[in-house]
Design an enzyme around this catalytic site. Sequence first.
Site, PDB file in Angstrom:
ATOM      1  N   SER A 136      21.349  14.977  13.420  1.00  0.00           N
ATOM      2  CA  SER A 136      21.040  15.547  12.111  1.00  0.00           C
ATOM      3  C   SER A 136      21.574  16.965  11.980  1.00  0.00           C
ATOM      4  CB  SER A 136      19.516  15.557  11.962  1.00  0.00           C
ATOM      5  OG  SER A 136      19.148  16.405  10.920  1.00  0.00           O
ATOM      6  N   TYR A 160      11.272  18.660  14.969  1.00  0.00           N
ATOM      7  CA  TYR A 160      12.128  17.493  14.713  1.00  0.00           C
ATOM      8  C   TYR A 160      13.573  17.785  15.143  1.00  0.00           C
ATOM      9  CZ  TYR A 160      15.112  14.374  12.023  1.00  0.00           C
ATOM     10  OH  TYR A 160      16.102  13.503  11.645  1.00  0.00           O
ATOM     11  N   LYS A 164      16.097  16.273  18.252  1.00  0.00           N
ATOM     12  CA  LYS A 164      17.452  15.718  18.032  1.00  0.00           C
ATOM     13  C   LYS A 164      18.481  16.456  18.894  1.00  0.00           C
ATOM     14  CE  LYS A 164      16.676  12.458  15.011  1.00  0.00           C
ATOM     15  NZ  LYS A 164      17.087  11.069  15.164  1.00  0.00           N
TER      16      LYS A 164
HETATM   17  N1  UFG Z   1      13.022  20.708  -2.152  1.00  0.00           N
HETATM   18  C1  UFG Z   1      12.291  21.123  -3.232  1.00  0.00           C
HETATM   19  N2  UFG Z   1      11.132  20.471  -3.509  1.00  0.00           N
HETATM   20  C2  UFG Z   1      10.676  19.437  -2.757  1.00  0.00           C
HETATM   21  C3  UFG Z   1      11.432  19.017  -1.642  1.00  0.00           C
HETATM   22  C4  UFG Z   1      12.606  19.685  -1.387  1.00  0.00           C
HETATM   23  O1  UFG Z   1      12.654  22.064  -3.939  1.00  0.00           O
HETATM   24  O2  UFG Z   1       9.590  18.901  -3.056  1.00  0.00           O
HETATM   25  C5  UFG Z   1      14.307  21.372  -1.867  1.00  0.00           C
HETATM   26  C6  UFG Z   1      14.344  22.065  -0.511  1.00  0.00           C
HETATM   27  O3  UFG Z   1      13.842  23.360  -0.590  1.00  0.00           O
HETATM   28  C7  UFG Z   1      15.846  21.998  -0.205  1.00  0.00           C
HETATM   29  C8  UFG Z   1      16.288  20.702  -0.866  1.00  0.00           C
HETATM   30  O4  UFG Z   1      15.313  20.403  -1.825  1.00  0.00           O
HETATM   31  O5  UFG Z   1      16.500  23.052  -0.804  1.00  0.00           O
HETATM   32  C9  UFG Z   1      16.398  19.530   0.106  1.00  0.00           C
HETATM   33  O6  UFG Z   1      15.183  19.359   0.793  1.00  0.00           O
HETATM   34  P1  UFG Z   1      14.857  18.027   1.617  1.00  0.00           P
HETATM   35  O7  UFG Z   1      13.456  18.149   2.129  1.00  0.00           O
HETATM   36  O8  UFG Z   1      15.173  16.830   0.809  1.00  0.00           O
HETATM   37  O9  UFG Z   1      15.930  18.075   2.778  1.00  0.00           O
HETATM   38  P2  UFG Z   1      16.179  19.163   3.915  1.00  0.00           P
HETATM   39  O10 UFG Z   1      17.568  19.675   3.699  1.00  0.00           O
HETATM   40  O11 UFG Z   1      15.109  20.162   3.976  1.00  0.00           O
HETATM   41  O12 UFG Z   1      16.089  18.316   5.221  1.00  0.00           O
HETATM   42  C10 UFG Z   1      16.709  17.051   5.269  1.00  0.00           C
HETATM   43  C11 UFG Z   1      15.874  16.136   6.153  1.00  0.00           C
HETATM   44  C12 UFG Z   1      16.025  16.494   7.577  1.00  0.00           C
HETATM   45  C13 UFG Z   1      17.472  16.600   7.920  1.00  0.00           C
HETATM   46  C14 UFG Z   1      18.160  17.606   7.051  1.00  0.00           C
HETATM   47  C15 UFG Z   1      19.613  17.674   7.390  1.00  0.00           C
HETATM   48  O13 UFG Z   1      14.525  16.187   5.804  1.00  0.00           O
HETATM   49  O14 UFG Z   1      15.455  15.464   8.343  1.00  0.00           O
HETATM   50  O15 UFG Z   1      18.006  17.198   5.705  1.00  0.00           O
HETATM   51  O16 UFG Z   1      20.240  18.674   6.658  1.00  0.00           O
HETATM   52  F1  UFG Z   1      17.590  16.970   9.190  1.00  0.00           F
END
Ligand code: UFG
Length: 346
Positions: A136, A160, A164
Amino acid sequence: MNTVLVTGGTGFIGSHTCLCLLEMGFYILIIDSNVNSSKKVLNKIKKLSKIPKEDDNRVDFLKCDIRNEDLLNRIFKKKLEENKKITSVIHFAALKSVSESDQFPLKYWDTNVSGTISLLKVMTANDCHTLIFSSSATIYGYSKDGFLKESTPISPINTYGKTKSTIEQILNELFHSQPNLWRIANLRYFNPIGAHPSGFIGEDPFGMPNNIFPLIIKVASREIDYLKIFGNDYDTKDGTGVRDYIHVMDVSEGHMVALDFLTKNEPQIIQVNLGTGKGTSVLELISIFEKVNNLKIPYKFVEKRKGDVAKCVADNSLAQKLLKWSPKKTIEEMCQDGWKWKEKRF
Ligand code: UFG
């Protein structure tokens, strides 16, 4: 006939990859503990792949937790007896919630790391040395400009991500202990979203998701009133977080080319980013989703989420050069296909 073992094969990326494997003519054995996915997806994969009834034996499923070394061993032996030796493994099985991992670290180290060690022991004992591992982008942690190459330092900031990166380290040590034996690909996914274009399979997490895309779907279907956007003052184009969203079918396709590459080349270990190389902000994602699906996604800005980075975008040039892989689907298709999957379940 050889078999590809797919751990976690009923999950989101696992199920789409199994479909690709069947379409390519592989024999597959799916194992899954089903703690976060359902066996029901199997019939859908079979239907979608259009395999004739007489070829039904090309896909097999067994409920199995990868920490159960005994059962894993029996599974490998059974396949050998059936003349369907397991010669390669695509390893998805893992727990994957970032927030939960910081709350319950032992659970994550046990399932992800101990589970992988048990799988590797059984592979070794059964003369199987080809592995594709679900890694990831989260292993990179904070970076200077949010544009990540495979050579960017690894410094995960959550449990997490640490599990990985530890697995990648184990795999590297294993490879270097016998460099003429193992063929390993660590595929570092960015943000896989969307669903199969038919809308018949997609992401189906148990409980309330944490990731943005399934949450947008829940707002669109009015299961929740609005989306909470975590922060609006990041140093990005519009102040909201920027991510590299990639269609799940492109990610699955990445596994097909990686498997082909590993089997056709000398033993080696590779680490490859699977992303589009394009950054999309939260506000842009919402606006595209609204436009292509003709829907409204109400949202409110709230506090930043702990551990979020401003920007996380792949440099995918290695995947293009080495694997001759490049993502084909647009962010519009990701939004359309993801919503189609939800609509089919209304
Ligand atoms: N976000 C919001 N509101 C929410 C959820 C997310 O504004 O309710 C924003 C976050 O701040 C971020 C974007 O949306 O800017 C993406 O967030 P995600 O939680 O969808 O994804 P992440 O990039 O935080 O993490 C994901 C997976 C991880 C993985 C990672 C790899 O959850 O398991 O991508 O880049 F490792």
